[in-house]
Design an enzyme around this catalytic site. Structure first.
Site, mmCIF file in Angstrom:
data_model
loop_
_atom_site.group_PDB
_atom_site.id
_atom_site.type_symbol
_atom_site.label_atom_id
_atom_site.label_comp_id
_atom_site.label_asym_id
_atom_site.label_seq_id
_atom_site.Cartn_x
_atom_site.Cartn_y
_atom_site.Cartn_z
ATOM 1 N N GLY B 17 0.508 -1.033 0.112
ATOM 2 C CA GLY B 17 0.077 0.420 0.178
ATOM 3 C C GLY B 17 0.757 1.410 0.095
ATOM 4 O O GLY B 17 1.516 1.193 0.376
ATOM 5 N N ASP B 148 0.617 1.166 8.649
ATOM 6 C CA ASP B 148 0.697 0.511 9.883
ATOM 7 C C ASP B 148 1.755 1.226 10.974
ATOM 8 O O ASP B 148 1.475 0.658 12.336
ATOM 9 C CB ASP B 148 0.371 -0.727 9.609
ATOM 10 C CG ASP B 148 -0.610 -1.590 8.137
ATOM 11 O OD1 ASP B 148 -1.654 -0.925 8.467
ATOM 12 O OD2 ASP B 148 -0.528 -2.203 7.432
ATOM 13 N N GLY B 195 -6.422 0.534 10.189
ATOM 14 C CA GLY B 195 -6.171 -0.219 11.124
ATOM 15 C C GLY B 195 -6.493 -1.981 11.568
ATOM 16 O O GLY B 195 -7.460 -2.101 12.110
#
Lengths: 423, 423
Positions: B17, B148, B195
């Site tokens: 990502g 993240d 998340g």
């Protein structure tokens, strides 16, 4: 009027859905009123809009420092609280109108400023009428505000330009993201934006694209009945051409029978029809029929609260209209609303004009038919020429500890002088 | 190594990502490599990440001007394309690893930089191993990136700080909006953030609040099993205290049995379980049980692409790590990754350190237990002290015609020298 001999007070109220710049209008208005002292007395604000006026729940803004009032210019939301409450006709709700005048009289309100959309302009007009009928000297001035951009007689509505800048920025940024991921992952991105009846905000998303290859590739307007077959064909063609497809969709998208797509689709775990989420409905349709992986985003309040990326044009206009409202009131103009008049597109030039509240009230301005492209999925050059200046310029708020530094006023109550009033 | 006598080329690839600042790392890396000429040859980039390396689909970045490379620093997304594709073990996919070396050999790649998260660091480590086994002289350096924030041995991960700043800003702004509307309309606002496994981004939303009275009032972490009864009691209490309640919820919220809430709730018109939308599930639960009107927003890609409100700290770190990767490579350090080392919280000071890829690969850093408040609905002071510096500073991109001016590179292909390779 005898009342002009001693300075009379102001009542300012915010109404309806708030915006990133409604407080900029409040700022302009309060600053102009302070500068006009001693011709104008104190500026009171109704707590939570017209409800505060009815309940005699007034805020004394003179307790706020000049610095904090100045900070309103860069603070989103409604600093004094807003409400969704529409007064009906004078005949139907005469007691409420009379109560308003009673409150005005108790606090020597000579100037009533109502900052809102079409319904609020209607209310301001009626308040002006009841004051006249009751022989209470009052000047009512509307201050336009709505992200829906649907007020007539003004070139645009404060609040819209900043939403437009936010959604176009977000669409462009998400477009860069999806383009990176399309080879192995997400090929479809859908952004759902506000606009129940008019496609102004959806149209603004289109500003992000500088060519047909750039996001957003397709726009879905409430003005254009959703045609699933044509839409899916366009999505497929877009993915085949560019490897991905990005779409902005209005929450008010309807089918050919006029039903909101958001009312028809999904049901939640409790069996209720889900409202909202048309973005997901459209995205899931693509997934089901064409098999493309999707992501979708729902901007919701983020779009109209995004003061951090407000349009400088919008902020300046909101502020100018707040100041102009005071100027109009001091000039004795009653039942009017200052408006934006466009003088030229490029370079963009505008000035403040005046409209009568009776001509503004309850008239919705639609998006012109020639703003939507012939295929129904994009905007025309005429639309771009109209929209482009409204997002011009940045006006970043101050940041503190990494976040926008917005003001929370004290909002001290004015001592009450009247008995309770039951709504 | 004989290969050091003539300048060997670089291959840079983006993975997983993308973020608002992965291109800032690309910028730092390419600028450092250009400055190191003639010790380093050309910088090639793999189109769409490791897939481009396998397919010998390389981009010649030397065709881009210094100006355009500099613009990468403020452009979100992955400028060369990314992919979600994980190489398995060398034994399982030996042909693929050998192909990589074949491509490297064909283009005289002496330095391989892989810009990604934990999986990518694992891959980079394996590429280094296979090169050694095959006797191909190669230096592999990882460049950390992930919103993240779950890589070990680095104080934080580039990309996270900007998401943190965006969600905290958005939460604060929406909070001002809801507070204005709560009297007659919306009392609940839910923001769903990324998340799946860790609550870092949800925690960052908590930075928006400067007191318990300020939004967000409640945080729902993936680390804390969702307890409907306790949650609803807190929401009710919050509305009774402040007239409204704002909530940030992680997409990875789970029930006490460990099931994702997003997997359990709603079904769409086609009967499929809906993934995503835990924000709406939580909001609708409040509506059904407590009767409060809600709004909810789904930030999705907007949060990780929001370069317009990026953290300056994050941008500087991403850029510095890109440069540091080149420095490490030139110093002959193989199978390493530059990391951020925190020297102090306040004033915030940091430096670049080094970790071995083998120590980074496939280890997820969880949020420390003492970062979540005892009631499970908030963050602790320790968490604030950690997070606060990561959103410090602004680094607005240039704007043009009212929108961020991002670069699209030419991305010219390097002529191929090898036959096709089937994945």
């Amino acid at each position: 009027m005898a009342a002009t001999a001693i300075p009379r007070n102001v009542l300012y109220a915010q109404s309806g859905g708030v915006t990133a710049v409604i407080n900029a209008s409040a700022c302009g208005l309060i600053e102009a009123a302070r500068a006009a002292s001693p011709r104008i007395g104190k500026v009171f604000a109704a707590r939570n809009g017209i409800l505060g006026a009815l309940a005699e729940d007034l805020i004394d803004t003179s307790a706020e420092s000049d610095t904090d009032i100045a900070r309103l210019r860069h603070t989103p939301g409604g600093a004094f609280g807003s409400c969704r409450y529409k007064l009906k006709s004078i005949d139907e709700q005469r007691a409420q109108y009379e109560r308003l005048i009673e409150v005005f009289r108790a606090h020597d309100i000579g100037y009533f400023f109502y900052n809102g959309g079409g319904d609020s302009m209607d209310t301001a007009n009626k308040v002006s009428q009841i004051a006249e009928r009751l022989g209470y000297p009052l000047i009512c001035v509307g201050v336009p505000k709505t992200v829906d951009n649907d007020l007539p007689l003004t070139d645009c509505c404060p609040g819209f330009g900043s939403v437009a800048k936010y959604v176009a920025t977000s669409m462009r940024e998400a477009g860069f993201d999806v383009a990176s991921m399309a080879r192995t992952s997400t090929k479809i991105f859908v952004l759902e934006v506000m606009g129940r009846h008019a496609g102004w905000i959806t149209a603004a998303c289109g500003l992000a694209a500088q060519s047909a290859a750039e996001p957003p590739h397709l726009l879905l307007f409430p003005e254009v009945a959703f045609d699933e077959v044509r839409f899916l064909a366009r999505v497929k063609d877009c993915v085949e051409r560019y490897d991905y497809c990005t779409i902005a969709v209005s929450e008010g998208l309807r089918d050919s029978a006029g039903r909101f797509l958001s009312d028809m689709g999904t049901r939640d775990a409790f069996g209720h029809a889900q409202l909202g989420g048309v973005g997901q409905i459209v995205a899931q349709l693509i997934k089901d029929r064409l098999g493309y992986k999707y992501h979708w985003a729902l901007a919701d309040y983020l779009q109209r609260a995004a003061r951090h990326v407000a349009s400088r044009t919008d902020v300046e206009q909101a502020y100018a209209l707040g100041r102009a409202a005071v100027d109009l009131a001091l000039a004795g103009r009653n039942a009017v609303m200052p408006v934006i008049e466009r003088l030229s597109d490029s370079p963009y030039r505008w000035q403040v004009g005046v409209a009568a509240l009776k001509d503004v009230a309850n008239i919705e301005r639609k998006m012109p038919a020639d703003f939507i492209s012939a295929d129904g999925f994009g905007i025309t050059d005429a639309c771009r020429a109209y929209l482009a200046p409204l997002i011009e310029g940045e006006d970043f708020p101050p940041f503190r500890d990494g976040l926008p530094d917005y003001v929370r006023l004290q909002n001290l109550a004015v001592p009450r002088r009247l008995p309770d009033f039951a709504l």
